[in-house]
Structures are given as C-alpha cells and as structure tokens.
Design an enzyme around this catalytic site. Structure first.
Site, PDB file in Angstrom:
ATOM      1  N   ASP A 184      -5.054 -12.818  10.482  1.00 32.36           N
ATOM      2  CA  ASP A 184      -3.863 -12.562   9.419  1.00 32.36           C
ATOM      3  C   ASP A 184      -2.430 -13.423   9.883  1.00 32.36           C
ATOM      4  O   ASP A 184      -1.410 -12.927   9.692  1.00 32.36           O
ATOM      5  CB  ASP A 184      -3.585 -11.542   9.377  1.00 32.36           C
ATOM      6  N   ASP A 189       2.359   2.235   3.493  1.00 32.13           N
ATOM      7  CA  ASP A 189       3.286   1.250   3.862  1.00 32.13           C
ATOM      8  C   ASP A 189       4.602   1.627   3.424  1.00 32.13           C
ATOM      9  O   ASP A 189       5.704   1.662   4.272  1.00 32.13           O
ATOM     10  CB  ASP A 189       3.316  -0.062   3.282  1.00 32.13           C
ATOM     11  N   HIS A 199       0.897  -1.165  -0.055  1.00 29.38           N
ATOM     12  CA  HIS A 199       0.076  -0.157   0.034  1.00 29.38           C
ATOM     13  C   HIS A 199       0.914   1.327  -0.013  1.00 29.38           C
ATOM     14  O   HIS A 199       2.047   1.568   0.445  1.00 29.38           O
ATOM     15  CB  HIS A 199      -0.647   0.165   1.255  1.00 29.38           C
TER      16      HIS A 199
END
Length: 435
Positions: free
Chosen positions: A309, A104, A101
C-alpha cells in the site's frame, strides 16, 4: 483554532513543472481543463482515513512506530481530535473527498449498541466539520476483518449469528455514509474466503455472500441512497483464498446472483498485483462489462509478497490506468482514493503531506498523458486496424457461420492464413512518447 499537528505547513498550491518546492503541486492543477472537464472533476481525489490517521505504523513483524496525539485510539475525545487533524489535512491538500471504515472513526467499545452510538456521534461531529468546506465523502465501509469475531468471515461465516452481526454492522455504516452525503458504499470482504477446504462448504458460503449483498442492495433502495454499491476484489492476504479474487471473479459472482445491474467494482492497484494482473488489466475487464465504479490508487513493492500500500510513483503505470478510466467515460460517482500509507519509518507529520502531494502529482501527470493518447488516437487506430477484417462482409460471414460450413470453406479456398505482427514494441514506443 487548529490542533497544531501540521504547524508550519502551508496550504499546498500548484506551482508548475519547474517548481522545486517539495510541498507544491507540479502537475496537479485542479482548474486545468482536460477533455472538456476540470482536472479535479476527472480525478476526484480522496484520502483514506484508515491509512492516514488510524494506522499506527505496524507491519507483519512489528507494531506501532507512529506516535500521534490521538493515541491510544480508545476514547471519543481522541477520535474527535483525529477528525480535527484529518479536516486540517484535507484543507492543506485541497482534496475534495475522504473514505472511511467504521473502526477508523470510532473507538472500539465492545458491544454493537455502544459502537453504533459512537459511530453516530463521530459522524455527526465530522458532518459538522464538513460544513463550510468544499469536502465530500466518496464512500464508507465496514471493517469486518480486524476483530476476532470475523476470523472465519462475515457474510460467509459458518455461525448465523455472525452473519446477523455483519448485517447490523453494514446497516449502521450505510446509514452513516448516507448521513455524510457519501457517493458510494463499498463492501470489501477481507476474510470472505477460506484457509482450508477441510472445514469449508464453499457453495454454501458463496450463496450466503450473495444473499448478504442482495440485502445490501434492497436496503439501499429502501432508504433512498442514490450512491453506488461497490465491491472490492482482493485475491489473498489474509485468507489463503478469497472469494472476491479479481475483477473477473467478482463479475461472475454478481451475474450468478443477479446483481450485475446493481453493483460495480472498486479496483485497487495493489490488489491487482497480488492477483497476478496489472492494474490496467483489471480496469479493462471491469470497463468491458460496464462495471468500473471507482479506484484505490496505490502500489505494491514488487519484491515483497504482501500488500504494501505505497503511494503511487510510476507515471507510465498510472497513465495506462487512467487511459482505461477515460476510455470508459471517466468516473461517475467514483474517484481516486489513496489507499496508501507512509513507510513506517516516515514518522513526521510533513511526511503525510508529502506522500499525498507526490501521489496526486503522479496521478495528474498520468491523467494528462492518458488524455493526450486518447486525443491523438494512435492506440485506437492500431486496435481498429488489427481487427479491421472482422468488420468486412467476409469477416462477419465467418462469425455467423458454423463448423461444417467453415471446414468446407477452408477446403474449397485452400486457406492457409499466415501470422500477422502484433507490433507490440511499436505500441510500447508510442506510449513512451507521452509518459
């Protein structure tokens, strides 16, 4: 010169199933040929920049637990250090791709213009670091869910100026993705949904979301981006209801707005679980419509109610996932992105390597099992046998008939069909032979 973050950790290599080296591949042999293609080309592994390097170890009840040399992530110097560490990890693991992203990669500067400038600077820096490495960008995307401006959505926001800001953000990220040689561009609507219908015009928001995605497709063609546009289904968290709930919902959305031939799906195991599905279900739905693009490989904790996750560790689940990927013809521009993060107590650099090593091995073992099942053909034979009567002249005649004719046939022939066994247990036993 290295950053020193991974000092003492050698390049991870394949040592075979009997190895007891915790930092060696036991199943992932990139050069092993499976179904006529190298394992590396089947799996197309990618590392997620956000969980591996940008995530600080927080959860819904607590903040930072990782203390990294690039913290705080508020300067270009630290962004470049983070990039250097990332490139070192890709070298150690031998992963061929990464995903990101915008937030990031670059520090938050406040204004759009400043953020665009720093994104351009850091992607130039990463691009230079990719030179001489066998490394590619699987996909890029925009973070349009973390900053407070996105609290009511991006393309579905009731404020037209937020919509415009989102469009500008995606343009910048598409340009950066193309510059890095990205093979896909992903749109994940983290807050494209609602918290209450009391203040939501759902029809208008969906129309705006459709218009936004059409703009993305138009821009792709304008700049000559050869990659695939992907959308990522997710049912909830943080919104009460998100418009991209699951694969079937996204496919219906794409068909409604005439985008079914332009956009495919990026499917995540954890999101499938949040939607009440299995990962194989989501893959099968997308594959059946020709819209399977790429996958995010992780897992959720089945005792927790949010998207945890975690790195994958369940070979039978992974094998059935890759069975549907292979059955659909495998990946084209897509791949296997580890949208997975360490546990917040796993604070050592070596933990980051170990998590990826384990995940890659589980995927490799699952891929081999999936390929063996396809080559054996047992599941396909059972499936063909169960539906065989539809291929007969009688079956095709029933399908082409109408209600009145079928009623007359049932009365005339005195039909009283009896149930047939679905043989589920035998098929489950069959799968267990391979995993």
């Amino acid at each position: 010169m290295t950053t020193g973050f991974f000092d003492g950790i050698d390049k991870v290599r394949y040592e075979g199933p009997d190895s007891d080296n915790p930092l060696a591949y036991r199943h992932y042999n990139p050069d092993e040929v499976i179904l006529g293609k190298r394992m590396e080309e089947h799996l197309r592994f990618a590392c997620a920049w956000w969980h591996s390097f940008a995530w600080e170890g927080g959860d819904p009840f607590g903040g930072l637990t990782f203390e990294r040399p690039w913290h705080p992530q508020d300067s270009m110097a630290n962004a470049k250090l983070k990039a250097d560490v990332a490139l070192e990890m890709f070298d150690i693991l031998g992963q061929p791709f990464f995903c990101w992203h915008d937030a990031d990669l670059r520090p938050e500067q406040g204004s759009y213009g400043e953020n665009l400038a720093t994104l351009d600077e850091i992607t130039d820096y990463i691009g230079a670091g990719m030179e001489g490495r066998d490394l590619g960008c699987l996909w890029g995307t925009a973070n349009m869910f973390s900053h407070r401006r996105w609290m009511a959505g991006a393309s579905t926001n009731p404020d037209p100026e937020v919509f415009a800001y989102a469009a500008a953000t995606v343009k910048g990220c598409m340009d950066a993705t193309m510059k890095l040689g990205g093979q896909n561009y992903v749109l994940w609507g983290g807050r494209e949904g609602y918290e209450t219908l009391l203040n939501t015009d759902m029809g208008q928001e969906l129309d705006h979301m459709g218009r936004f995605l059409s703009m993305v497709v138009d821009y792709k063609h304008k700049i000559g981006f050869k990659g695939t546009i992907l959308v990522e289904p997710k049912p909830q968290e943080p919104s009460k209801h998100q418009y991209d709930y699951d694969a079937a919902t996204c496919i219906g959305f794409l068909r409604k707005y005439g985008l079914e031939n332009e956009v495919k799906l990026n499917l995540e195991q954890g999101h499938a679980i949040l939607a009440g599905h299995s990962f194989e279900h989501e893959l099968a739905v997308a594959a059946s419509e020709g819209m399977l693009g790429s996958i995010d490989m992780n897992r959720n904790d089945y005792q927790s109610g949010w998207d945890t996750d975690q790195f994958p560790n369940n070979v039978p689940e992974v094998a059935l996932a890759y069975y549907h990927v292979l059955k659909a013809g495998g990946f084209d521009t897509g791949g296997t992105n580890f949208d997975a993060k360490l546990r917040r107590q796993s604070i050592d650099p070596v933990d980051l390597i170990a998590g990826h090593v384990g995940g890659m091995d589980v995927c490799a073992r699952g891929l081999k099992a999936a390929a063996a099942m396809l080559e054996d053909g047992g599941l396909e034979d059972a499936l063909a046998g169960r539906y065989a009567d539809w291929q007969t002249e009688r079956g095709q005649g029933i399908l082409a008939s109408d209600l009145e004719s079928l009623q007359a046939q049932v009365l005339r022939e005195g039909l009283d069909p009896q149930p047939r066994s679905g043989r589920q247990e035998r098929l489950e036993n069959y799968v267990n032979r391979f995993v």
